[in-house]
Scaffold this motif. Structure first.
Motif, PDB file in Angstrom:
ATOM      1  N   MET A 153      -7.443 -14.595 -13.095  1.00 15.64           N
ATOM      2  CA  MET A 153      -7.575 -13.962 -11.802  1.00 15.64           C
ATOM      3  C   MET A 153      -6.959 -12.560 -11.891  1.00 15.64           C
ATOM      4  SD  MET A 153      -6.152 -15.172  -8.049  1.00 15.64           S
ATOM      5  CE  MET A 153      -5.884 -16.756  -8.719  1.00 15.64           C
ATOM      6  N   LYS A 154      -7.679 -11.582 -11.419  1.00 15.61           N
ATOM      7  CA  LYS A 154      -7.244 -10.192 -11.475  1.00 15.61           C
ATOM      8  C   LYS A 154      -6.229  -9.907 -10.365  1.00 15.61           C
ATOM      9  CE  LYS A 154      -9.101  -5.560 -11.226  1.00 15.61           C
ATOM     10  NZ  LYS A 154     -10.277  -4.758 -10.962  1.00 15.61           N
ATOM     11  N   VAL A 155      -5.148  -9.219 -10.726  1.00 15.02           N
ATOM     12  CA  VAL A 155      -4.143  -8.825  -9.736  1.00 15.02           C
ATOM     13  C   VAL A 155      -4.713  -7.697  -8.886  1.00 15.02           C
ATOM     14  CG1 VAL A 155      -1.861  -7.816  -9.437  1.00 15.02           C
ATOM     15  CG2 VAL A 155      -2.249  -9.509 -11.215  1.00 15.02           C
ATOM     16  N   LYS A 156      -4.560  -7.806  -7.565  1.00 16.71           N
ATOM     17  CA  LYS A 156      -5.148  -6.840  -6.650  1.00 16.71           C
ATOM     18  C   LYS A 156      -4.110  -5.979  -5.945  1.00 16.71           C
ATOM     19  CE  LYS A 156      -9.068  -9.800  -5.989  1.00 16.71           C
ATOM     20  NZ  LYS A 156      -9.885 -10.555  -5.086  1.00 16.71           N
ATOM     21  N   LEU A 157      -2.931  -5.883  -6.510  1.00 22.24           N
ATOM     22  CA  LEU A 157      -1.899  -5.038  -5.902  1.00 22.24           C
ATOM     23  C   LEU A 157      -2.194  -3.576  -6.193  1.00 22.24           C
ATOM     24  CD1 LEU A 157       1.304  -7.037  -6.913  1.00 22.24           C
ATOM     25  CD2 LEU A 157       0.135  -7.023  -4.702  1.00 22.24           C
ATOM     26  N   PHE A 158      -1.843  -2.719  -5.240  1.00 20.85           N
ATOM     27  CA  PHE A 158      -1.993  -1.291  -5.454  1.00 20.85           C
ATOM     28  C   PHE A 158      -0.837  -0.800  -6.314  1.00 20.85           C
ATOM     29  CE2 PHE A 158      -4.051  -1.617  -1.146  1.00 20.85           C
ATOM     30  CZ  PHE A 158      -5.338  -1.372  -1.597  1.00 20.85           C
ATOM     31  N   PRO A 159      -1.058   0.261  -7.091  1.00 18.73           N
ATOM     32  CA  PRO A 159       0.046   0.840  -7.870  1.00 18.73           C
ATOM     33  C   PRO A 159       1.150   1.360  -6.950  1.00 18.73           C
ATOM     34  CG  PRO A 159      -2.078   1.784  -8.526  1.00 18.73           C
ATOM     35  CD  PRO A 159      -2.321   0.937  -7.327  1.00 18.73           C
ATOM     36  N   LYS A 160       2.343   1.456  -7.472  1.00 16.96           N
ATOM     37  CA  LYS A 160       3.513   1.859  -6.688  1.00 16.96           C
ATOM     38  C   LYS A 160       3.296   3.186  -5.956  1.00 16.96           C
ATOM     39  CE  LYS A 160       8.451   2.704  -7.245  1.00 16.96           C
ATOM     40  NZ  LYS A 160       9.561   2.751  -8.196  1.00 16.96           N
ATOM     41  N   GLU A 161       2.706   4.161  -6.607  1.00 14.32           N
ATOM     42  CA  GLU A 161       2.524   5.478  -5.990  1.00 14.32           C
ATOM     43  C   GLU A 161       1.536   5.452  -4.818  1.00 14.32           C
ATOM     44  OE1 GLU A 161       0.108   4.989  -9.692  1.00 14.32           O
ATOM     45  OE2 GLU A 161       2.259   4.968  -9.329  1.00 14.32           O
ATOM     46  N   THR A 162       0.699   4.450  -4.750  1.00 16.03           N
ATOM     47  CA  THR A 162      -0.263   4.328  -3.656  1.00 16.03           C
ATOM     48  C   THR A 162       0.432   4.039  -2.336  1.00 16.03           C
ATOM     49  OG1 THR A 162      -1.956   3.546  -5.188  1.00 16.03           O
ATOM     50  CG2 THR A 162      -2.294   3.061  -2.863  1.00 16.03           C
ATOM     51  N   TYR A 163       1.525   3.306  -2.364  1.00 15.39           N
ATOM     52  CA  TYR A 163       2.215   2.942  -1.128  1.00 15.39           C
ATOM     53  C   TYR A 163       2.764   4.159  -0.393  1.00 15.39           C
ATOM     54  CZ  TYR A 163       1.523  -1.831  -2.469  1.00 15.39           C
ATOM     55  OH  TYR A 163       0.931  -3.015  -2.797  1.00 15.39           O
ATOM     56  N   ALA A 164       3.222   5.165  -1.118  1.00 17.40           N
ATOM     57  CA  ALA A 164       3.693   6.401  -0.476  1.00 17.40           C
ATOM     58  C   ALA A 164       2.541   7.083   0.265  1.00 17.40           C
ATOM     59  CB  ALA A 164       4.296   7.338  -1.511  1.00 17.40           C
ATOM     60  N   LYS A 165       1.352   7.060  -0.316  1.00 19.11           N
ATOM     61  CA  LYS A 165       0.174   7.644   0.338  1.00 19.11           C
ATOM     62  C   LYS A 165      -0.176   6.858   1.601  1.00 19.11           C
ATOM     63  CE  LYS A 165      -1.997   9.154  -3.949  1.00 19.11           C
ATOM     64  NZ  LYS A 165      -3.171   8.977  -4.809  1.00 19.11           N
ATOM     65  N   LEU A 166      -0.113   5.533   1.522  1.00 15.98           N
ATOM     66  CA  LEU A 166      -0.455   4.702   2.668  1.00 15.98           C
ATOM     67  C   LEU A 166       0.496   4.921   3.846  1.00 15.98           C
ATOM     68  CD1 LEU A 166      -1.327   1.357   0.845  1.00 15.98           C
ATOM     69  CD2 LEU A 166      -2.921   2.830   2.076  1.00 15.98           C
ATOM     70  N   LEU A 167       1.750   5.193   3.550  1.00 14.37           N
ATOM     71  CA  LEU A 167       2.741   5.383   4.608  1.00 14.37           C
ATOM     72  C   LEU A 167       2.465   6.593   5.491  1.00 14.37           C
ATOM     73  CD1 LEU A 167       6.027   4.449   2.741  1.00 14.37           C
ATOM     74  CD2 LEU A 167       4.927   3.184   4.597  1.00 14.37           C
ATOM     75  N   VAL A 168       1.755   7.590   4.968  1.00 14.03           N
ATOM     76  CA  VAL A 168       1.470   8.784   5.759  1.00 14.03           C
ATOM     77  C   VAL A 168       0.070   8.770   6.371  1.00 14.03           C
ATOM     78  CG1 VAL A 168       3.135  10.202   4.514  1.00 14.03           C
ATOM     79  CG2 VAL A 168       0.762  10.113   3.733  1.00 14.03           C
ATOM     80  N   MET A 169      -0.678   7.692   6.153  1.00 14.17           N
ATOM     81  CA  MET A 169      -2.029   7.575   6.714  1.00 14.17           C
ATOM     82  C   MET A 169      -1.988   6.912   8.080  1.00 14.17           C
ATOM     83  SD  MET A 169      -4.280   6.135   3.562  1.00 14.17           S
ATOM     84  CE  MET A 169      -4.386   6.938   1.988  1.00 14.17           C
ATOM     85  N   ASP A 170      -2.981   7.224   8.914  1.00 17.27           N
ATOM     86  CA  ASP A 170      -3.120   6.480  10.161  1.00 17.27           C
ATOM     87  C   ASP A 170      -4.034   5.270   9.901  1.00 17.27           C
ATOM     88  OD1 ASP A 170      -5.651   7.589  10.052  1.00 17.27           O
ATOM     89  OD2 ASP A 170      -5.402   8.859  11.797  1.00 17.27           O
TER      90      ASP A 170
END
Length: 73
Positions: free
Chosen positions: A1-18
């Motif tokens: 089963m493939k892991v579907k987590l986003f890379p660590k740096e993606t979370y910083a981008k998500l925090l500034v999105m609406d």
């Protein structure tokens, strides 16, 4: 089963999105099928939450099925 987590740096981008940007971002990832299906009924945070929950449920069922098969062999 493939892991579907986003890379660590993606979370910083998500925090500034609406929410619409997050939904669009998630739709362009592994969750595309879930977002496309659920977008007819839900929007905003509900869409993000239900898409994630739907995918999590499918992953859980797949894991359960694999364990059940290995126990019965």
């Amino acid at each position: 089963m493939k892991v579907k987590l986003f890379p660590k740096e993606t979370y910083a981008k998500l925090l500034v999105m609406d929410l619409p940007e997050i939904a669009r971002f998630i739709e362009e990832s592994e969750y595309k099928a879930e977002v496309d299906e659920l977008a007819r009924t839900y929007s905003g945070i509900d869409l993000v939450e239900f898409a994630h929950s739907s995918e999590f449920g499918e992953d859980f069922q797949e894991t359960f099925d694999m364990r059940w098969v290995s126990l019965t062999i």
